[in-house]
Motif scaffolding. Structure first.
Motif, short mmCIF file in Angstrom:
data_model
loop_
_atom_site.label_atom_id
_atom_site.label_comp_id
_atom_site.label_asym_id
_atom_site.label_seq_id
_atom_site.Cartn_x
_atom_site.Cartn_y
_atom_site.Cartn_z
N THR A 68 -1.55 -27.23 -37.99
CA THR A 68 -1.06 -27.22 -36.62
C THR A 68 -1.35 -26.02 -35.63
O THR A 68 -0.91 -26.08 -34.49
CB THR A 68 0.39 -27.61 -36.57
OG1 THR A 68 1.12 -26.55 -37.12
CG2 THR A 68 0.59 -28.98 -37.33
N LYS A 69 -2.07 -25.00 -36.19
CA LYS A 69 -1.96 -23.97 -35.33
C LYS A 69 -3.48 -23.31 -35.89
O LYS A 69 -3.73 -23.32 -37.01
CB LYS A 69 -1.01 -23.06 -35.26
CG LYS A 69 -0.51 -22.69 -36.79
CD LYS A 69 0.68 -21.72 -36.59
CE LYS A 69 1.04 -21.29 -37.94
NZ LYS A 69 2.43 -20.56 -38.10
N SER B 130 -5.51 -36.09 -34.42
CA SER B 130 -4.60 -36.89 -33.34
C SER B 130 -5.56 -37.47 -32.33
O SER B 130 -5.28 -38.65 -32.01
CB SER B 130 -3.51 -36.01 -32.73
OG SER B 130 -2.57 -35.52 -33.81
N ARG C 108 4.78 -31.58 -40.14
CA ARG C 108 5.24 -30.91 -38.91
C ARG C 108 5.51 -31.84 -37.68
O ARG C 108 4.45 -32.48 -37.15
CB ARG C 108 4.03 -29.83 -38.54
CG ARG C 108 3.53 -28.84 -39.47
CD ARG C 108 4.23 -27.47 -39.20
NE ARG C 108 3.48 -26.63 -40.09
CZ ARG C 108 4.07 -26.06 -41.21
NH1 ARG C 108 5.13 -26.43 -41.65
NH2 ARG C 108 3.35 -25.01 -42.05
N GLU C 109 6.65 -31.53 -37.15
CA GLU C 109 6.96 -32.57 -36.09
C GLU C 109 6.45 -32.23 -34.60
O GLU C 109 6.06 -33.16 -33.92
CB GLU C 109 8.47 -32.76 -35.82
CG GLU C 109 9.34 -33.06 -37.21
CD GLU C 109 10.58 -33.64 -36.93
OE1 GLU C 109 10.99 -34.13 -35.74
OE2 GLU C 109 11.17 -33.96 -37.80
N GLN C 110 5.78 -31.19 -34.59
CA GLN C 110 5.19 -30.80 -33.17
C GLN C 110 3.88 -31.65 -33.15
O GLN C 110 3.15 -31.56 -32.11
CB GLN C 110 4.81 -29.38 -33.10
CG GLN C 110 3.60 -28.94 -33.87
CD GLN C 110 4.23 -28.08 -35.08
OE1 GLN C 110 5.19 -28.14 -35.44
NE2 GLN C 110 3.44 -26.95 -35.36
N ILE C 111 3.51 -32.30 -34.25
CA ILE C 111 2.20 -33.32 -34.02
C ILE C 111 2.58 -34.21 -33.21
O ILE C 111 1.44 -34.78 -32.04
CB ILE C 111 1.70 -33.84 -35.37
CG1 ILE C 111 1.25 -32.54 -36.34
CG2 ILE C 111 0.74 -34.95 -35.30
CD1 ILE C 111 1.02 -33.09 -37.80
N GLY D 64 3.39 -34.03 -29.93
CA GLY D 64 2.85 -33.30 -28.80
C GLY D 64 1.20 -33.29 -28.75
O GLY D 64 0.60 -32.89 -27.64
N PHE D 65 0.58 -33.69 -29.66
CA PHE D 65 -0.75 -33.74 -29.73
C PHE D 65 -1.01 -34.94 -29.11
O PHE D 65 -2.50 -35.23 -28.96
CB PHE D 65 -1.44 -33.45 -31.16
CG PHE D 65 -1.27 -32.10 -31.72
CD1 PHE D 65 -1.21 -30.76 -31.04
CD2 PHE D 65 -0.92 -31.86 -32.99
CE1 PHE D 65 -1.21 -29.64 -31.63
CE2 PHE D 65 -0.82 -30.81 -33.88
CZ PHE D 65 -0.95 -29.65 -32.69
#
Length: 174
Positions: free
Chosen positions: A98-99, A113, A132-135, A137-138
């Protein structure tokens, strides 16, 4: 529910059959074969025009093969004029990436995504306990991501079995 179809391949047929049975929605299969040069060839086996279609397809091991098959099935459903396409992806590949970790590397979770949303034009993605929950946001507002958790199901299982102090082992801590 007559306008809804659940589609699966052999890799997720047991999960899709369970969902189909609970909802009382017909299950549609996708025939997948490989060409002489090992490319995937597939065919959705029924008319999807104007329907809301839920594709149940994990992209676990072998990740890249299952990911390309997921993409091809989603685009086939779009070309078959499905009204809306939902991707039920129990295992979301590339979720750990994710980064950027160094120069000249992709952010693979963001790119996967984007492939789902823009390349396959999926309307909605559902996954289970994404790494990762920030996915979320993609994805843009046009295509939302729902992340379900298995914790209540596991808790009920342990309760029903009378297991008082279960130990759960996973390959890495979150």
């Amino acid at each position: 529910m007559s306008n809804v179809r659940i589609v699966c391949t052999d890799t997720t047929s047991s999960l899709a059959e369970e969902i189909s049975g609970v909802l009382g929605v017909p299950l549609s299969k996708v025939d997948i074969s490989t060409t002489e040069v090992n490319e995937s060839r597939l065919q959705v086996k029924e008319n999807m025009r104007g329907r809301d279609v839920f594709l149940v397809q994990s992209n676990g091991s072998p990740v890249n093969n299952n990911t390309i098959e997921l993409f091809l099935i989603l685009t086939a459903l779009r070309r078959a004029s499905a009204r809306r396409v939902f991707a039920i992806i129990p295992y979301f590949a590339y979720a750990r990436q994710t980064k950027k970790t160094s120069s000249r590397v992709p952010i693979s979770a963001a790119d996967f995504s984007k492939l789902l949303e823009e390349g396959a034009m999926v309307d909605h993605v559902v996954t289970v306990d994404i790494f990762r929950e920030q996915i979320g946001g993609f994805f843009s507002a046009r295509c939302c991501l729902d992340n379900l958790t298995y914790t209540p199901v596991a808790a009920r299982y342990f309760w029903d079995k009378g297991i008082k102090s279960p130990v759960i082992v996973c390959p890495n801590a979150r």
